[in-house]
Design a protein around this motif. Sequence first.
Motif, mmCIF file in Angstrom:
data_model
loop_
_atom_site.group_PDB
_atom_site.id
_atom_site.type_symbol
_atom_site.label_atom_id
_atom_site.label_comp_id
_atom_site.label_asym_id
_atom_site.label_seq_id
_atom_site.Cartn_x
_atom_site.Cartn_y
_atom_site.Cartn_z
ATOM 1 N N LEU A 21 3.677 25.521 -20.443
ATOM 2 C CA LEU A 21 3.721 24.457 -21.450
ATOM 3 C C LEU A 21 5.011 24.508 -22.260
ATOM 4 N N THR A 22 5.380 25.699 -22.747
ATOM 5 C CA THR A 22 6.589 25.793 -23.573
ATOM 6 C C THR A 22 7.860 25.661 -22.745
ATOM 7 N N TYR B 278 -0.628 17.306 -31.379
ATOM 8 C CA TYR B 278 -0.839 18.741 -31.155
ATOM 9 C C TYR B 278 -1.214 19.446 -32.459
ATOM 10 N N ASN C 155 -3.676 21.903 -24.337
ATOM 11 C CA ASN C 155 -2.509 21.172 -23.842
ATOM 12 C C ASN C 155 -1.584 20.855 -25.009
ATOM 13 N N CYS C 156 -0.328 20.635 -24.696
ATOM 14 C CA CYS C 156 0.649 20.266 -25.721
ATOM 15 C C CYS C 156 1.454 19.075 -25.230
ATOM 16 N N ARG C 157 1.325 17.973 -25.931
ATOM 17 C CA ARG C 157 2.113 16.777 -25.646
ATOM 18 C C ARG C 157 2.611 16.223 -26.974
ATOM 19 N N LYS D 225 8.552 23.350 -21.010
ATOM 20 C CA LYS D 225 8.909 21.931 -21.070
ATOM 21 C C LYS D 225 9.617 21.568 -22.379
#
Length: 250
Positions: free
Chosen positions: A188-189, A151, A90-92, A191
Motif C-alpha cells: 500500500l505505501t 483514509y 485499504n488506503c486510497r 504507491k
Amino acid sequence: MIEKQKNYDSKQVKQVLITGATSGIGNALFKQFSAQGDAVIACGRNQTELDKLSHLAAQTCRFDITDKQQVKDIAEQIQTLDMLILNAGNCRYIDDAKQFDGELFNDVINTNLVSVGWLLQYLLPKVKKGGQVVIVSSSATLMPFPRSEAYGASKAGLDYLANSLRLDLKKENIAVTLVHPGFIKTPLTDKNDFNMPFLLTSDEAASRIIDAVKKGKKYAHFPKRLTLLLKLFSYLPDCIWQKIVIKEQH
C-alpha cells in the motif's frame, strides 16, 4: 472458504486470527506468531497468497471482510480464539477535494471501518475470557493530512471504536489494544508519491505490535520519532503545522 491445516493442543498454544495476513503488517504478524508456536488462522482474499502460508497456518480463510455473509460463514467454522487481530484495510486518496469522490469515500469507509463491525459481530463472541482484541489503526489520526479525508476518517472511527470497546469488554476480561503505526513499507505505501519519514519494515512493525500485546498495552504507537513529533505538531498554531504538513505531502 476455510481450510484446516494443523491440529494443535489448545491448552498449550494461543489461537490467533489475523485479517489481512497475506501481505504487509498482517503477513509479518502471521510469520512471527507462527514462529513462536501459536496456532494462527490466516485470513485474506487472495487464495494464491494464502496457499503460500498453509504450511505454517493452523487454518487459512479466504473471504471478503466487507461481505457480511462471508464473514458469518467463516465465523461459524471457528471454535475459540485467544486473540483477534483486525488488521486488514485499504488506503486510497481524495485527489481533488472540490470534485469529491463519494464512491471512493464509501469504499474506504466500508473496507476500513464498517467491515470491522461485521468482524466483531461474528468473531468477538469466539474470543475467550482473558483474551485480546488488537485493532490496527494509523498514526494518520494524530493530525489531518492532505488527500486523507477518506483514509483518515476511517481510521479515526477505528480509534473511537477501540477505545469505547475497551470499556465495555472490561467486564468480559477481554483486553483491547489500539495500534498506531507510522509509515510502514507495504504494497500500500509503495504507491505513495510523497516523503515517508522514519519508514519501518513490516517485520519491525509486527515485532512492536507483538511486544505491546505481550505487555498488555492499551495503546501502541511507532516509530515514536514520528508519532511524538505528530503529537507535538498538533499543539502548534494551525498556520504553522498546516504549512509543515502540506509541504511534506508535496
